[in-house]
Structures are given as structure tokens and as C-alpha cells.
Design an enzyme around this catalytic site. Sequence first.
Site, mmCIF file in Angstrom:
data_model
loop_
_atom_site.group_PDB
_atom_site.id
_atom_site.type_symbol
_atom_site.label_atom_id
_atom_site.label_comp_id
_atom_site.label_asym_id
_atom_site.label_seq_id
_atom_site.Cartn_x
_atom_site.Cartn_y
_atom_site.Cartn_z
ATOM 1 N N ASP A 1 -2.297 -1.591 -4.127
ATOM 2 C CA ASP A 1 -2.804 -0.447 -4.869
ATOM 3 C C ASP A 1 -1.800 0.144 -6.031
ATOM 4 O O ASP A 1 -2.096 1.290 -6.195
ATOM 5 C CB ASP A 1 -3.098 0.770 -3.729
ATOM 6 C CG ASP A 1 -2.149 1.171 -2.857
ATOM 7 O OD1 ASP A 1 -0.645 0.988 -3.231
ATOM 8 O OD2 ASP A 1 -2.430 2.025 -2.023
ATOM 9 N N LEU B 1 0.827 -1.066 -0.053
ATOM 10 C CA LEU B 1 -0.048 0.051 -0.027
ATOM 11 C C LEU B 1 0.873 1.297 0.012
ATOM 12 O O LEU B 1 1.840 1.529 0.863
ATOM 13 C CB LEU B 1 -0.702 0.130 1.349
ATOM 14 C CG LEU B 1 -1.888 -1.045 1.501
ATOM 15 C CD1 LEU B 1 -2.538 -0.929 2.816
ATOM 16 C CD2 LEU B 1 -2.897 -1.120 0.366
ATOM 17 N N HIS B 2 0.660 2.278 -1.047
ATOM 18 C CA HIS B 2 1.116 3.481 -0.820
ATOM 19 C C HIS B 2 0.612 4.600 -1.277
ATOM 20 O O HIS B 2 0.810 5.898 -1.140
ATOM 21 C CB HIS B 2 2.529 3.429 -1.646
ATOM 22 C CG HIS B 2 2.367 3.289 -3.282
ATOM 23 N ND1 HIS B 2 1.877 2.174 -3.770
ATOM 24 C CD2 HIS B 2 2.583 4.118 -4.133
ATOM 25 C CE1 HIS B 2 2.185 2.571 -5.119
ATOM 26 N NE2 HIS B 2 2.358 3.821 -5.150
ATOM 27 N N ARG B 3 -0.612 4.516 -2.017
ATOM 28 C CA ARG B 3 -1.396 5.614 -2.699
ATOM 29 C C ARG B 3 -1.753 6.456 -1.353
ATOM 30 O O ARG B 3 -2.293 5.978 -0.266
ATOM 31 C CB ARG B 3 -2.634 5.051 -3.371
ATOM 32 C CG ARG B 3 -2.185 4.171 -4.517
ATOM 33 C CD ARG B 3 -1.647 4.940 -5.805
ATOM 34 N NE ARG B 3 -1.445 4.044 -6.857
ATOM 35 C CZ ARG B 3 -0.750 4.494 -7.794
ATOM 36 N NH1 ARG B 3 -0.301 5.613 -7.962
ATOM 37 N NH2 ARG B 3 -0.314 3.485 -8.754
#
Length: 363
Positions: A282, A208-210
Site C-alpha cells: 500500500d 502494509l502501513h496505511r
Amino acid sequence: MTITIVAGARPNFVKIASIIEAIENKKAQGISINYRLVHTGQHYDKNLSGSFFQELNIPHPNVNLNVKSGSQAEQTAAIMIGFEKELQQNPCDLVMVVGDVTSTMACAIVAKKAHIKVAHVEAGIRSGDLTMPEEINRIVTDSLTDYFFTTSTYANANLKRLGVSESNIFYVGNVMIDTLLKHENQLKKPSLWNNLKLSEKNYLVMTLHRPNNVDEEQQLKQLITQMVSHSKGLPIIFPVHPRTQKLLHRLSLNFENLHVVAPLGYLEFNYLVKHALGVITDSGGITEETTVLNVPCITLRDTTERPETCDLGTNILVGNDIEKIKSAFKTLFAGTWKQGTVPKLWDGHTAERIVNHLTTIFK
């Protein structure tokens, strides 16, 4: 012909590896083609950038602009200032930018203002979501690009709708897949495999990084809780992006099967992906890799700039919709995930096609 190749962040390094190899092969055939590799320093953590040069046999950059972290505006400005000086000191015939990170957009702007032609590898992809910084980067970059190298028929259609001449669009395939296929037999088991007693198809990988997933504490906590609650106790390996790590420190998460680990190198990370039961992400690039590796992929986004991974591949979009997430996990554990196919031209020879086109253009 002299090409300045720009790389700034983890996905860029995966994409330039095969391009540099293709250029070297052309040089070995006596073709007059040279390159200069510029690392903007947008990613400077060793596992987000440095290790990739060694693992993927990428030559040491000719220069590192060392821009490091900052806001979108700060990074863009620092890259532009550094890259302008680079081009003044080292003129070239073409600037090649790849992907959709801040470095891609910033260096395209500088090149065009210096009256240098721009080639964009992975041109034309669109999510339609302007809340994503990457979407803005894509739009700006493609508005300045001279030569568009595309991954899919979807990207071709997007560019044609914008009025780009077909003569400037080159449907070549996916350089990320060049790198994946070349190194697939060299993927290596990370030390955590034995430490956590993992076994094939008996764990999940999550990334996850958005910003809309990780920048707000309760949103991140809710997402992770949802993943854990539907995982049936399987280990979830969560290599943590620096953006996410800051928030996790403030969250009181205590799940026995959630294993938060440091970012992994390319070969180790893709070993985990290849042997996982499924991937939760994501990231756009990971959806391409899971499609080629035929691994189920649950994407926590409502849109994608890579629709081929959904229409042809193993990817599905669930956003933050609890019912869609629940349904996806039910399908995964039932063993009834859709059978994907590999998109056209994702065959390991994309970089060769790109360099062949360039040698013809600049003949």
C-alpha cells in the site's frame, strides 16, 4: 547559495541521497553551493532510517531534531519548534523538502514564516484521498512552495490546475529512481534468503502501513488472510512496519508460508523486490520501484498519487475488493501480467537536473 535539506522518514533518505551527491559534484566544479542536512528524527528505528545513511553514502546529518513518535499533531508541533530554532541559528537561502511526510509539511510552514524560499521535490502529486495524512501534507506544502520539482506530467497538470506559474514548475524526473539505478548492482541478498530457502520468482513480498489497512484488527487480519489464501503456498515475506507490528501481536495468525520479519535495509529490501514474483503493498514509493524493476505490483488502495505506475508501469490498484484481488493473483500466476514501461525522465539523472535549475535560479 546555502540550502537546508530536510529529511525525516525512510522515503526521504532515498530521495536526498542523489541530491546531495549532485550538490557535491557541483561544488567540485567550483560552483558556490553549500547545504546543511537536517534529520527531523521522525523515523528513528535503525532499519527505517539509520542504516540508510551508511548504505546510500549519505553524510551524517548536521543536526537531528529527535522528534520521534507521537500523534500527527504532536509530531508536527515538535518538528516545527525544532526546525524554527535550527533556521534561526543557521540561516539559509533555500529550504528543500522532499516527498509528503509530516516533516515535509512542517518544515515548509516554518521556512515560509521565516521568509525563506521553499523548493519541493516530488511536488504536485495527488491521490484525491483526504483520508490520507500524506495528501494533506502535499496540499499544504505545495500551497507554500516557490519552486516545484515534479516527477511526471500528471503532477505538472495538477499544479497548473492550481494556478501555479509554469515558470516555477520544473519537470525533472524521479530522485528515488536515481538512487535505485545507482545501487541496483549493489543490492544484497538478506540472510533470510537462505534461511527460508527462497529462489528467484518463487516468493512474494508484502508491505502494509496505511492506517486504513493496519489500524483496525479485523481489517488487517482479513487482508492478510486474503493474501495467503491466493498465494498458492508461495512464501510471503512481510517486513513489518512498527505501526503494523503492534497489531500483529494481538492477532492469532498462523500461516505456514507467511514470514513476518523486521524492517530491512534499502539494499536488502530491494534485492527481495527485484527477484520476487510479485509485490503486494500500500506504499506509493514501492510502486515506482517495481515499475522500474519490471516486477508485478498489487496495490491495496483505491487511489494513487502516482498514476503513471498504473498507466505506464506494472502497478494495479485492487483496494480491498476481494474480486479484484482474486483476479490480480490469477493474472500473476498465469504469467500474463502487463508489460510496463519506464516513465519519461526516470533515468538516473533527476538530481543533476534539480541542482542545475537551482544554480541558475540563485545565480
